[in-house]
Design an enzyme around this catalytic site. Structure first.
Site, PDB file in Angstrom:
ATOM      1  N   SER A  39      30.809 -23.199  24.920  1.00  0.00           N
ATOM      2  CA  SER A  39      30.345 -23.626  23.612  1.00  0.00           C
ATOM      3  C   SER A  39      28.881 -23.979  23.696  1.00  0.00           C
ATOM      4  O   SER A  39      28.425 -24.573  24.680  1.00  0.00           O
ATOM      5  CB  SER A  39      31.147 -24.831  23.122  1.00  0.00           C
ATOM      6  OG  SER A  39      30.754 -25.208  21.819  1.00  0.00           O
ATOM      7  N   GLY A  40      28.125 -23.594  22.688  1.00  0.00           N
ATOM      8  CA  GLY A  40      26.715 -23.917  22.600  1.00  0.00           C
ATOM      9  C   GLY A  40      26.403 -24.475  21.233  1.00  0.00           C
ATOM     10  O   GLY A  40      27.294 -24.795  20.447  1.00  0.00           O
ATOM     11  N   GLY A  41      25.130 -24.572  20.934  1.00  0.00           N
ATOM     12  CA  GLY A  41      24.716 -25.162  19.675  1.00  0.00           C
ATOM     13  C   GLY A  41      25.046 -24.316  18.475  1.00  0.00           C
ATOM     14  O   GLY A  41      25.188 -24.822  17.364  1.00  0.00           O
ATOM     15  N   THR A  76      31.052 -21.157  19.438  1.00  0.00           N
ATOM     16  CA  THR A  76      31.971 -21.276  20.562  1.00  0.00           C
ATOM     17  C   THR A  76      32.556 -19.902  20.857  1.00  0.00           C
ATOM     18  O   THR A  76      32.831 -19.129  19.942  1.00  0.00           O
ATOM     19  CB  THR A  76      33.101 -22.270  20.233  1.00  0.00           C
ATOM     20  OG1 THR A  76      32.518 -23.543  19.904  1.00  0.00           O
ATOM     21  CG2 THR A  76      34.046 -22.440  21.408  1.00  0.00           C
ATOM     22  N   VAL A  77      32.729 -19.606  22.138  1.00  0.00           N
ATOM     23  CA  VAL A  77      33.295 -18.322  22.550  1.00  0.00           C
ATOM     24  C   VAL A  77      34.676 -18.552  23.133  1.00  0.00           C
ATOM     25  O   VAL A  77      34.866 -19.421  23.994  1.00  0.00           O
ATOM     26  CB  VAL A  77      32.383 -17.618  23.571  1.00  0.00           C
ATOM     27  CG1 VAL A  77      32.997 -16.288  24.002  1.00  0.00           C
ATOM     28  CG2 VAL A  77      31.003 -17.381  22.974  1.00  0.00           C
ATOM     29  N   LYS A 106      33.201 -14.704  19.483  1.00  0.00           N
ATOM     30  CA  LYS A 106      32.198 -15.720  19.172  1.00  0.00           C
ATOM     31  C   LYS A 106      32.470 -16.246  17.766  1.00  0.00           C
ATOM     32  O   LYS A 106      32.449 -15.491  16.795  1.00  0.00           O
ATOM     33  CB  LYS A 106      30.791 -15.147  19.247  1.00  0.00           C
ATOM     34  CG  LYS A 106      29.702 -16.163  18.873  1.00  0.00           C
ATOM     35  CD  LYS A 106      28.344 -15.512  18.661  1.00  0.00           C
ATOM     36  CE  LYS A 106      27.765 -14.988  19.936  1.00  0.00           C
ATOM     37  NZ  LYS A 106      26.392 -14.454  19.742  1.00  0.00           N
ATOM     38  N   ASP A 120      14.912  -9.679  23.799  1.00  0.00           N
ATOM     39  CA  ASP A 120      15.150 -10.881  24.606  1.00  0.00           C
ATOM     40  C   ASP A 120      15.845 -10.515  25.915  1.00  0.00           C
ATOM     41  O   ASP A 120      16.842 -11.114  26.302  1.00  0.00           O
ATOM     42  CB  ASP A 120      15.983 -11.887  23.823  1.00  0.00           C
ATOM     43  CG  ASP A 120      15.904 -13.294  24.438  1.00  0.00           C
ATOM     44  OD1 ASP A 120      14.884 -13.591  25.083  1.00  0.00           O
ATOM     45  OD2 ASP A 120      16.853 -14.070  24.263  1.00  0.00           O
TER      46      ASP A 120
END
Length: 748
Positions: free
Chosen positions: A22-24, A27-28, A42, A136
């Site tokens: 999970s990130g900002g 969530t995966v 995701k 990126d």
């Protein structure tokens, strides 16, 4: 990682089995198709689902990922960008990222390096043939699967024939792996920008170092645009192929097809790995899948969790570096990590959260009123260099707002409408993170940087200016050592009516009367040490570290000494536990955060130190885990603000986590305490402000962006000043705006 309470049982008809990370931004989850095929899904966080700009970007990511689904990327299985909670499912790819591989085992060599180079170039060729520019390409976006490398995360990609969607306040790219044109004119990048990024990535894989690494992301970006790459440790055969990829002129770089031909002609064994950048211990042991939980790439500290965005081991932290570096004009479009907590102690008006009012750039008055005839306003303050990406800091006092930073030594604005009273400009290239020194009742103090065509002038000066007339009163050359010692950019402070500076040779403190510049005392540093001033209320400490450790960028044995403000005499040393950074004063204690130096990718904090200002006893409390982000102190609590907007509050006495809240504002700095409304204000370089209740709970309000700023920024000093009901906020490009705290600008 098993599912948690509150996690959905299924998404889009796919039963969920586990939480992968999970990130900002989201969530995966691991899920299965009806036939049992594993997929990664995701799921976007709700606060971003309500942001139409973000939805547009997520649709573009899905479209790009579908266009490039092939042997070298992750195939899109299903998606619903229009769902209440948008989601995307792709084939699950198990394996470590290239970043994890280098951190765990060191550089890659031999036939493995050749295979990696060819596999990544084939992936890039397919991406470009599909008409997509990735934009990126970096080690954390390369998964080393058993079948070969896979390129993931098309969150900021675009079709080569489309205009870039401008995302106000969002990070676009990661400096160590960005091309010169991406830093200078990001809307115009094409496929050969990816080739440049691939070149930097292959150098990193071969040596454990980037070809443009410097002491800060700002200088890394400058090196990318102006300096030749460092390729001495790259195997000769690979160097001959990689070097053309790193040309400053995009037209001189090979295409992915041309590069592939050259790589296939290389010998099967490129020799052993070069450099010594890898092999460092790491706690990252989780396998990485093909989806990033946080689809906004971040050049600095990621949120804790098994799925991590990757900075660069050599540029993700400014802590422990010997000297600060200067900005360069090219950085007007650069996305990079800010310097640590700039500025110094300002006009004190009753706040107990020193040093420097949460980083030295804020002040609050006791009045609950607004200035006479006040209307919300926004201004841009022009500095000495129009090509510098200035970001100022301000303090508010009575009918005046004083600001400084970048190309401005100091300026005075009318609090009622923001109109300019006077401005003193700085002609040179500013030092990152240095904004204002402070102010007294009649004097404003700032930094001036020498013009590039005036080599005989002092590089950095502390300048005193009459607060009413804007007339320069005096100036003195200033040292530049504090960041290495304290982790904070603070070579000059104001305590009462006294200004304490570090001399230009970094050998002593000098105390002057703020308005006249008359010297009260000079105090040499203790033998064999380098020191920086640390204010704590009406007191001043000297924080010192052994010169050998400073020179080696490995400060481990720092001490504090109380400074007698009348004579300059230093008290007995107070030993501190490990590398520590001052964050403020709580009650009768100076509070510092212990830095976790085992972290490679970013600055992280794993403990709290308190120094009793009477007994000088030092107590230490461990935090529940390492927290990366921007530290601060307010309302008797320590805060760490993560780059994706997660704010965590701790009890400084016990280290216990009291609460955390996702603000939805990337790169927030703060906190700054409101005046009687029980709120804490956090703000980003884009000018977004969020108000949180001091005791936790849902955000009270948040505002929209005001400038195209640097999101994902780490360790920036607070951008908010409070005077009664007036809230003054600074943002990128020297934007300054003010509003009534009881009537904040409406979001949306």
């Amino acid at each position: 990682m098993s599912l948690r309470g509150g996690d959905p049982e299924e998404i889009g008809g796919y039963p969920l089995e586990a939480r992968l990370g999970s990130g900002g931004m989201g969530t995966v989850f691991l899920a299965r198709t009806a036939s049992g095929r594993p997929v990664a899904i995701k799921l976007i966080h709700q606060q971003f689902a309500d942001d139409e700009e973000f939805r547009i970007r997520f649709r573009q990511e899905i479209a790009a990922a579908r266009r490039v689904s092939g042997a070298f990327t992750a195939a899109v299985i299903d998606a619903d960008p229009e769902a209440e909670h948008p989601w995307m499912a792709t084939a699950f790819i198990e394996g470590h990222t290239l970043a994890q591989r280098i951190a765990k085992q060191g550089p890659i060599g031999g036939s493995e390096l050749r295979t990696l180079a060819i596999g990544l170039t084939e992936a890039l060729r397919d991406i470009h043939r599909a008409g997509v520019v990735h934009r990126d390409l970096k080690p954390s976006n390369v998964v080393l699967s058993p079948e070969g490398p896979r390129v993931i995360d098309f969150g900021i990609s675009r079709a080569a024939d489309q205009q870039t969607l401008t995302m106000t306040g969002r990070v676009i790219g990661t400096p160590p792996f960005m091309s010169p044109e991406q830093l200078q004119a990001p809307r115009g990048v094409g496929p050969r920008s990816d080739v440049f990024s691939l070149g930097t990535l292959l150098v990193y894989a071969a040596t454990g170092q980037g070809p443009f690494d410097a002491d800060s992301p700002y200088m890394t970006a400058y090196q990318v645009v102006h300096e030749p790459p460092s390729l001495g440790a790259v195997p000769d055969a690979l160097r001959s192929v990689v070097e053309p990829c790193l040309s400053k002129d995009a037209e001189e770089r090979p295409s992915a097809d041309e590069l592939l031909v050259r790589l296939r002609d290389l010998p099967a064994d490129l020799g052993g790995p070069a450099g010594a950048g890898g092999g460092c211990p790491t706690r990252e042991t989780d396998t990485q899948h093909h989806l990033s939980a946080d689809d906004t790439p971040s050049p600095g500290a990621p949120e804790p969790g098994p799925v991590r965005s990757e900075g660069h081991p050599q540029t993700g932290t400014l802590i422990g570096r010997q000297l600060r570096r200067r900005w360069r004009p090219v950085l007007a479009a650069a996305v990079a990590v800010a310097a640590i907590a700039g500025g110094a102690a300002l006009m004190r008006t009753g706040s107990s959260d020193e040093p420097g009012g949460n980083g030295g750039n804020v002040a609050a008055t006791g009045s609950a009123a607004l200035p006479a005839k006040f209307d919300p306003w926004q201004k841009q303050v022009l500095g000495g260099r129009a090509d510098i990406p200035d970001e100022m800091r301000c303090l508010a006092h009575d009918d005046a707002v004083f600001c400084g930073g970048g190309g401005v030594v100091a300026t005075r604005l009318r609090a009622s409408d923001g109109s300019r009273v006077w401005t003193a400009k700085s002609p040179g290239v500013p030092v990152q993170g240095m904004h204002m020194v402070g102010a007294t009742e009649d004097t404003v103090l700032g930094y001036r940087f020498a013009a590039e065509d005036a080599p005989d002038d002092p590089n950095t000066e502390v300048v005193a200016i009459d607060a009413d007339k804007g007339k320069e009163l005096w100036s003195v050359p200033s040292g530049a050592q504090s960041t290495a010692v304290t982790g904070r950019t603070q070579d000059a402070v104001v305590v009462g009516s006294t200004v304490v500076t570090v001399d230009a040779s970094n050998t002593r403190f000098e105390a002057r009367r703020a308005h006249t510049g008359e010297v009260d005392w000079r105090q040499p540093f203790p033998a064999g040490t380098q020191c920086a001033p640390v204010p704590s209320g009406s007191r001043l400490y000297a924080m010192c570290a052994p010169t050998a450790e400073v020179n080696a960028s490995e400060v481990r044995h720092s001490t504090l000494r109380l400074v007698d403000l009348a004579s300059g005499k230093l008290g007995s040393p107070i030993a501190l536990k490990g590398p520590a950074q001052p964050v403020g004063t709580s009650g009768n204690s100076l509070v510092l955060l212990h830095r976790d130096e085992r972290r490679l990718e970013s600055v992280g904090y794993d403990g709290v130190l308190r120094v009793d200002r009477d007994s000088h006893n030092v107590t230490y409390a461990r935090l529940p885990k390492t927290y990366p982000g921007t530290p601060g102190l307010a309302d008797g609590r320590v805060f760490v603000s993560g780059q994706t907007g997660l704010v965590t509050a701790f009890d400084p006495a016990t280290g216990r986590k009291e609460w955390d809240r996702q603000t939805g504002v990337e790169g927030v700095s703060g906190p700054v305490r409101g005046n009687g409304d029980g709120a804490l204000y956090f703000s980003s370089a884009s000018g977004r402000v969020v108000a949180l209740p001091a005791r936790g709970g849902a955000p009270l309000w948040r505002t929209d962006p005001r400038a195209d700023g640097l999101a994902g920024e780490s360790n920036a000093s607070p951008r908010v000043a409070v005077a009664g009901r007036m809230v003054v906020v600074t943002a990128a490009k020297n934007a300054v705006f003010a509003f009534d705290a009881t009537k904040p600008p409406k979001s949306g």
